[in-house]
Design a protein around this motif. Structure first.
Motif, PDB file in Angstrom:
ATOM      1  N   ALA A  65      43.364  -8.662  -7.755  1.00 42.19           N
ATOM      2  CA  ALA A  65      43.833  -9.209  -6.481  1.00 42.19           C
ATOM      3  C   ALA A  65      44.008 -10.725  -6.582  1.00 42.19           C
ATOM      4  O   ALA A  65      44.984 -11.278  -6.053  1.00 42.19           O
ATOM      5  N   ALA A  66      43.096 -11.408  -7.247  1.00 43.34           N
ATOM      6  CA  ALA A  66      43.209 -12.856  -7.409  1.00 43.34           C
ATOM      7  C   ALA A  66      44.384 -13.221  -8.308  1.00 43.34           C
ATOM      8  O   ALA A  66      45.095 -14.197  -8.049  1.00 43.34           O
ATOM      9  N   VAL A  73      43.711 -18.374  -3.931  1.00 48.36           N
ATOM     10  CA  VAL A  73      42.354 -18.448  -4.480  1.00 48.36           C
ATOM     11  C   VAL A  73      41.902 -19.906  -4.486  1.00 48.36           C
ATOM     12  O   VAL A  73      42.419 -20.729  -5.250  1.00 48.36           O
ATOM     13  N   ALA A  74      40.974 -20.225  -3.613  1.00 47.09           N
ATOM     14  CA  ALA A  74      40.525 -21.616  -3.469  1.00 47.09           C
ATOM     15  C   ALA A  74      39.812 -22.118  -4.728  1.00 47.09           C
ATOM     16  O   ALA A  74      39.996 -23.272  -5.132  1.00 47.09           O
ATOM     17  N   ASP A  75      39.007 -21.276  -5.345  1.00 47.09           N
ATOM     18  CA  ASP A  75      38.278 -21.705  -6.540  1.00 47.09           C
ATOM     19  C   ASP A  75      39.221 -22.063  -7.673  1.00 47.09           C
ATOM     20  O   ASP A  75      38.967 -22.997  -8.434  1.00 47.09           O
ATOM     21  N   ALA A  76      40.305 -21.329  -7.798  1.00 46.91           N
ATOM     22  CA  ALA A  76      41.284 -21.636  -8.843  1.00 46.91           C
ATOM     23  C   ALA A  76      41.932 -22.989  -8.583  1.00 46.91           C
ATOM     24  O   ALA A  76      42.191 -23.752  -9.521  1.00 46.91           O
ATOM     25  N   GLY A  77      42.175 -23.305  -7.325  1.00 51.29           N
ATOM     26  CA  GLY A  77      42.732 -24.613  -6.989  1.00 51.29           C
ATOM     27  C   GLY A  77      41.777 -25.745  -7.304  1.00 51.29           C
ATOM     28  O   GLY A  77      42.186 -26.807  -7.790  1.00 51.29           O
ATOM     29  N   TRP A  86      46.271 -24.753 -14.899  1.00 49.01           N
ATOM     30  CA  TRP A  86      46.787 -24.515 -13.559  1.00 49.01           C
ATOM     31  C   TRP A  86      46.112 -23.293 -12.945  1.00 49.01           C
ATOM     32  O   TRP A  86      45.389 -22.556 -13.612  1.00 49.01           O
ATOM     33  N   ARG A  87      46.377 -23.068 -11.653  1.00 45.98           N
ATOM     34  CA  ARG A  87      45.734 -21.973 -10.904  1.00 45.98           C
ATOM     35  C   ARG A  87      45.917 -20.619 -11.573  1.00 45.98           C
ATOM     36  O   ARG A  87      44.978 -19.835 -11.681  1.00 45.98           O
ATOM     37  N   SER A  88      47.120 -20.321 -11.974  1.00 47.77           N
ATOM     38  CA  SER A  88      47.411 -19.007 -12.570  1.00 47.77           C
ATOM     39  C   SER A  88      46.623 -18.789 -13.850  1.00 47.77           C
ATOM     40  O   SER A  88      46.198 -17.659 -14.135  1.00 47.77           O
ATOM     41  N   ALA A  89      46.428 -19.858 -14.610  1.00 43.44           N
ATOM     42  CA  ALA A  89      45.666 -19.720 -15.859  1.00 43.44           C
ATOM     43  C   ALA A  89      44.216 -19.355 -15.564  1.00 43.44           C
ATOM     44  O   ALA A  89      43.628 -18.515 -16.258  1.00 43.44           O
ATOM     45  N   TRP A  90      43.634 -19.972 -14.537  1.00 51.61           N
ATOM     46  CA  TRP A  90      42.253 -19.636 -14.187  1.00 51.61           C
ATOM     47  C   TRP A  90      42.147 -18.187 -13.726  1.00 51.61           C
ATOM     48  O   TRP A  90      41.218 -17.473 -14.112  1.00 51.61           O
ATOM     49  N   CYS A  91      43.094 -17.761 -12.912  1.00 54.34           N
ATOM     50  CA  CYS A  91      43.071 -16.364 -12.450  1.00 54.34           C
ATOM     51  C   CYS A  91      43.257 -15.404 -13.617  1.00 54.34           C
ATOM     52  O   CYS A  91      42.619 -14.344 -13.665  1.00 54.34           O
ATOM     53  N   PHE A  92      44.109 -15.763 -14.579  1.00 54.40           N
ATOM     54  CA  PHE A  92      44.286 -14.921 -15.758  1.00 54.40           C
ATOM     55  C   PHE A  92      43.010 -14.876 -16.590  1.00 54.40           C
ATOM     56  O   PHE A  92      42.643 -13.808 -17.101  1.00 54.40           O
ATOM     57  N   LEU A  93      42.329 -16.010 -16.732  1.00 52.91           N
ATOM     58  CA  LEU A  93      41.070 -16.016 -17.490  1.00 52.91           C
ATOM     59  C   LEU A  93      40.016 -15.140 -16.820  1.00 52.91           C
ATOM     60  O   LEU A  93      39.276 -14.415 -17.497  1.00 52.91           O
ATOM     61  N   TRP A  94      39.953 -15.214 -15.487  1.00 55.08           N
ATOM     62  CA  TRP A  94      39.005 -14.346 -14.774  1.00 55.08           C
ATOM     63  C   TRP A  94      39.366 -12.880 -14.956  1.00 55.08           C
ATOM     64  O   TRP A  94      38.495 -12.040 -15.144  1.00 55.08           O
ATOM     65  N   LEU A  95      40.648 -12.567 -14.911  1.00 50.88           N
ATOM     66  CA  LEU A  95      41.095 -11.191 -15.104  1.00 50.88           C
ATOM     67  C   LEU A  95      40.773 -10.714 -16.516  1.00 50.88           C
ATOM     68  O   LEU A  95      40.275  -9.602 -16.707  1.00 50.88           O
ATOM     69  N   ALA A  96      41.053 -11.546 -17.506  1.00 51.56           N
ATOM     70  CA  ALA A  96      40.754 -11.176 -18.895  1.00 51.56           C
ATOM     71  C   ALA A  96      39.256 -10.968 -19.089  1.00 51.56           C
ATOM     72  O   ALA A  96      38.828 -10.023 -19.778  1.00 51.56           O
TER      73      ALA A  96
END
Length: 114
Positions: A65-66, A73-77, A86-96
């Protein structure tokens, strides 16, 4: 693991701020206490497996979802502002990370019962 979960429910009861949250934490804590105190070892193992699978799968669901909406996603920002990613990279790292945890956890859980 179940006794530790019961201890964490007691700690969470101290941190909850609204009445509904307190009732929910108290009810699940009481249910977990009944399982730990009055059931057989087989039932306790089944509950421990169910809780573990629930946490593994729900974490993966939240990470998907993130990753689908990184702007929300506030934490990614916050992390994007603090680092060069960037934000998308953090969300991808969390997903991975959650997918890796799901794969490793599934491997451990399926091979522990064999």
């Amino acid at each position: 693991m179940l006794w530790l979960g019961l201890l964490l429910f007691a700690f969470m009861l101290l941190l909850v701020r609204n009445l509904f949250g307190g009732i929910v934490v108290l009810a699940y804590g009481a249910l977990l206490y009944l399982v730990v105190r009055y059931t057989t070892a087989g039932v306790q193992v089944a509950v421990a497996y169910w809780v573990t699978w629930f946490l593994l799968l729900s974490g993966t669901k939240d990470a998907f979802a993130a990753a689908s909406r990184p702007d929300a996603v506030a934490d990614a920002g916050i992390l994007a502002g603090m680092t060069f990613l960037w934000r998308s990279a953090w969300c991808f790292l969390w997903l991975a990370g959650t997918i890796a945890a799901l794969v490793v956890g599934a491997f451990i859980l399926t091979h522990a019962s064999a």
